[in-house]
Design a protein around this motif. Structure first.
Motif, mmCIF file in Angstrom:
data_model
loop_
_atom_site.group_PDB
_atom_site.id
_atom_site.type_symbol
_atom_site.label_atom_id
_atom_site.label_comp_id
_atom_site.label_asym_id
_atom_site.label_seq_id
_atom_site.Cartn_x
_atom_site.Cartn_y
_atom_site.Cartn_z
ATOM 1 N N LEU A 198 11.935 -7.213 2.844
ATOM 2 C CA LEU A 198 12.407 -7.954 4.008
ATOM 3 C C LEU A 198 11.746 -9.328 4.161
ATOM 4 C CD1 LEU A 198 12.503 -4.971 6.536
ATOM 5 C CD2 LEU A 198 14.374 -5.884 5.169
ATOM 6 N N LEU A 199 10.498 -9.455 3.726
ATOM 7 C CA LEU A 199 9.798 -10.736 3.895
ATOM 8 C C LEU A 199 10.081 -11.640 2.695
ATOM 9 C CD1 LEU A 199 6.382 -9.380 5.235
ATOM 10 C CD2 LEU A 199 8.199 -10.493 6.548
ATOM 11 N N PRO A 200 9.843 -12.951 2.860
ATOM 12 C CA PRO A 200 10.060 -13.859 1.730
ATOM 13 C C PRO A 200 9.175 -13.492 0.532
ATOM 14 C CG PRO A 200 9.714 -15.087 3.777
ATOM 15 C CD PRO A 200 9.435 -13.647 4.084
ATOM 16 N N ARG A 202 7.429 -15.224 -1.364
ATOM 17 C CA ARG A 202 6.132 -15.899 -1.467
ATOM 18 C C ARG A 202 5.032 -15.193 -0.676
ATOM 19 N NH1 ARG A 202 9.347 -19.051 1.749
ATOM 20 N NH2 ARG A 202 8.543 -19.362 3.864
ATOM 21 N N PHE A 203 5.382 -14.402 0.334
ATOM 22 C CA PHE A 203 4.343 -13.671 1.074
ATOM 23 C C PHE A 203 3.666 -12.635 0.169
ATOM 24 C CE2 PHE A 203 3.082 -9.839 3.423
ATOM 25 C CZ PHE A 203 2.032 -10.383 4.156
ATOM 26 N N SER A 204 4.473 -11.818 -0.524
ATOM 27 C CA SER A 204 3.885 -10.793 -1.401
ATOM 28 C C SER A 204 3.132 -11.436 -2.559
ATOM 29 C CB SER A 204 4.975 -9.866 -1.927
ATOM 30 O OG SER A 204 5.568 -9.167 -0.852
ATOM 31 N N ASP A 205 3.702 -12.482 -3.108
ATOM 32 C CA ASP A 205 3.061 -13.183 -4.221
ATOM 33 C C ASP A 205 1.683 -13.696 -3.782
ATOM 34 O OD1 ASP A 205 3.356 -14.340 -6.920
ATOM 35 O OD2 ASP A 205 3.276 -16.257 -5.849
ATOM 36 N N TRP A 206 1.628 -14.293 -2.603
ATOM 37 C CA TRP A 206 0.365 -14.796 -2.044
ATOM 38 C C TRP A 206 -0.615 -13.650 -1.785
ATOM 39 C CZ3 TRP A 206 -1.219 -13.616 3.071
ATOM 40 C CH2 TRP A 206 -2.368 -14.289 3.503
ATOM 41 N N ALA A 207 -0.113 -12.553 -1.219
ATOM 42 C CA ALA A 207 -0.982 -11.435 -0.861
ATOM 43 C C ALA A 207 -1.620 -10.800 -2.103
ATOM 44 C CB ALA A 207 -0.184 -10.379 -0.082
ATOM 45 N N ILE A 208 -0.865 -10.714 -3.182
ATOM 46 C CA ILE A 208 -1.407 -10.118 -4.414
ATOM 47 C C ILE A 208 -2.473 -11.036 -5.008
ATOM 48 C CG2 ILE A 208 -0.813 -9.468 -6.787
ATOM 49 C CD1 ILE A 208 1.959 -8.559 -5.538
ATOM 50 N N ARG A 209 -2.171 -12.335 -5.032
ATOM 51 C CA ARG A 209 -3.173 -13.296 -5.525
ATOM 52 C C ARG A 209 -4.441 -13.253 -4.680
ATOM 53 N NH1 ARG A 209 -0.546 -16.055 -9.322
ATOM 54 N NH2 ARG A 209 1.636 -16.191 -8.742
ATOM 55 N N ARG A 210 -4.253 -13.131 -3.379
ATOM 56 C CA ARG A 210 -5.395 -13.105 -2.461
ATOM 57 C C ARG A 210 -6.246 -11.844 -2.695
ATOM 58 N NH1 ARG A 210 -6.603 -15.706 2.611
ATOM 59 N NH2 ARG A 210 -7.712 -14.284 4.007
ATOM 60 N N ALA A 211 -5.578 -10.686 -2.885
ATOM 61 C CA ALA A 211 -6.326 -9.449 -3.172
ATOM 62 C C ALA A 211 -7.133 -9.618 -4.461
ATOM 63 C CB ALA A 211 -5.362 -8.268 -3.286
ATOM 64 N N ASN A 212 -6.489 -10.190 -5.475
ATOM 65 C CA ASN A 212 -7.149 -10.340 -6.781
ATOM 66 C C ASN A 212 -8.290 -11.357 -6.740
ATOM 67 O OD1 ASN A 212 -4.190 -9.914 -8.959
ATOM 68 N ND2 ASN A 212 -5.314 -8.462 -7.727
ATOM 69 N N ARG A 213 -8.056 -12.499 -6.107
ATOM 70 C CA ARG A 213 -9.021 -13.610 -6.201
ATOM 71 C C ARG A 213 -10.027 -13.613 -5.065
ATOM 72 N NH1 ARG A 213 -4.734 -18.225 -8.229
ATOM 73 N NH2 ARG A 213 -4.147 -17.097 -10.127
#
Ligand SMILES: [Zn+2]
Length: 281
Positions: A198-200, A202-213
């Motif tokens: 449901l969300l754009p 880029r939100f999930s993409d950002w969240a995964i990068r944030r978890a990793n980095r």
């Protein structure tokens, strides 16, 4: 960093949102779409060149043993999603143990693999089920990915740790909660399912990068075979909010998933558990 890719294998009529509208004893009479949808997921993973974990209902394993064999033969992990999607907080320790056992036998009989991992239906291990992780440890499970450490209208355990931990004293059982992000003092769900759909993107993409980095930890991501099936029957009697969540953006899901699978490193949940062993508190 290797992130955990997972699929909760259940049919369109087995989701928590329709629980009060479709009775369990009506399931066999409904249009069965889980096998073709799970095959479409297998094709998607092959196209992306990734392996993942299929948390499968015992009910599905018993009816579609050839599907379970195809999943295992393609190199994916077969794990347990319980017998028939009863949420853990509606059970007792004894009925939970029986539910696990029935699902395990169906999975073993279908594909010869003993599940090392378990995911509770609708992330239903929470503060109401203090016995649940102990039962999993006693039943020989290596890990669970059954906690959503957030506040949500249907589920969640907001006080739970966000990352891999050992919830049972004296046991090596690992709980791998679904991914969340902390942002502006709030904890947000970011692990997949309806949030991803449901969300754009880029939100999930950002969240995964944030978890990793930022957090230095793997993302734990999940979705369902019915989420890539725009042709599924529509359930009329369910609440509007449930229907809006369930049916929105189904046709956009496959290309969105493919993009995500190609943008990060993904693997089976048991591989991620192995890499998290040393860091789990
Ligand atoms: Zn489920």
């Amino acid at each position: 960093m290797l992130n955990a890719l997972s699929v909760d294998v259940e049919d369109w009529f087995q989701v928590g949102a329709f629980e009060n509208v479709i009775a369990r004893d009506a399931w066999d009479g409904l249009e069965q779409r889980v096998e073709r949808n799970a095959d479409a997921v297998l094709a998607l993973f092959e196209e992306a060149g990734v392996k993942g974990t299929f948390f499968t209902l015992g009910w599905v394993a018993e009816r579609y043993p050839a599907l379970l064999r195809r999943i295992a033969e393609a190199g994916h992990e077969v794990a347990s999603h319980g017998w028939d999607h009863k949420r853990v907080f509606t059970m007792t320790a004894a009925t939970f143990r029986a539910d696990l056992e029935r699902a395990r036998i169906a999975i073993e009989d279908s594909c010869g693999q003993t599940p090392a991992g378990y995911r509770a239906p609708s992330f239903s291990i929470d503060k109401r089920t203090p016995w649940a992780h102990r039962v999993l440890a006693e039943e020989g499970y290596v890990y669970s990915s059954s906690v959503a450490p957030i506040r949500h209208d249907h589920y969640g355990w907001p006080e739970a740790p966000r990352f891999a931990h050992r919830p049972v004293a004296g046991s090596n059982l690992i709980e791998l909660p679904v991914t969340t992000v902390e942002f502006a003092g709030r904890r947000l769900a970011a692990g997949g399912g309806g949030f991803f759909r449901l969300l754009p993107y880029r939100f999930s993409d950002w969240a995964i990068r944030r978890a990793n980095r930022k957090d230095g930890r793997p993302a734990i991501f999940y979705f369902h075979p019915w989420e890539i099936d725009p042709g599924q029957p529509r359930v009329a009697g369910a609440p509007l909010k449930s229907r809006m969540r369930h049916y929105s953006r189904l046709s956009a899901m496959r290309p969105k998933l493919l993009k995500l699978l190609k943008s990060h490193r993904w693997g089976r949940t048991d591989e991620v558990v192995a890499s998290e062993q040393s860091r789990a508190s």
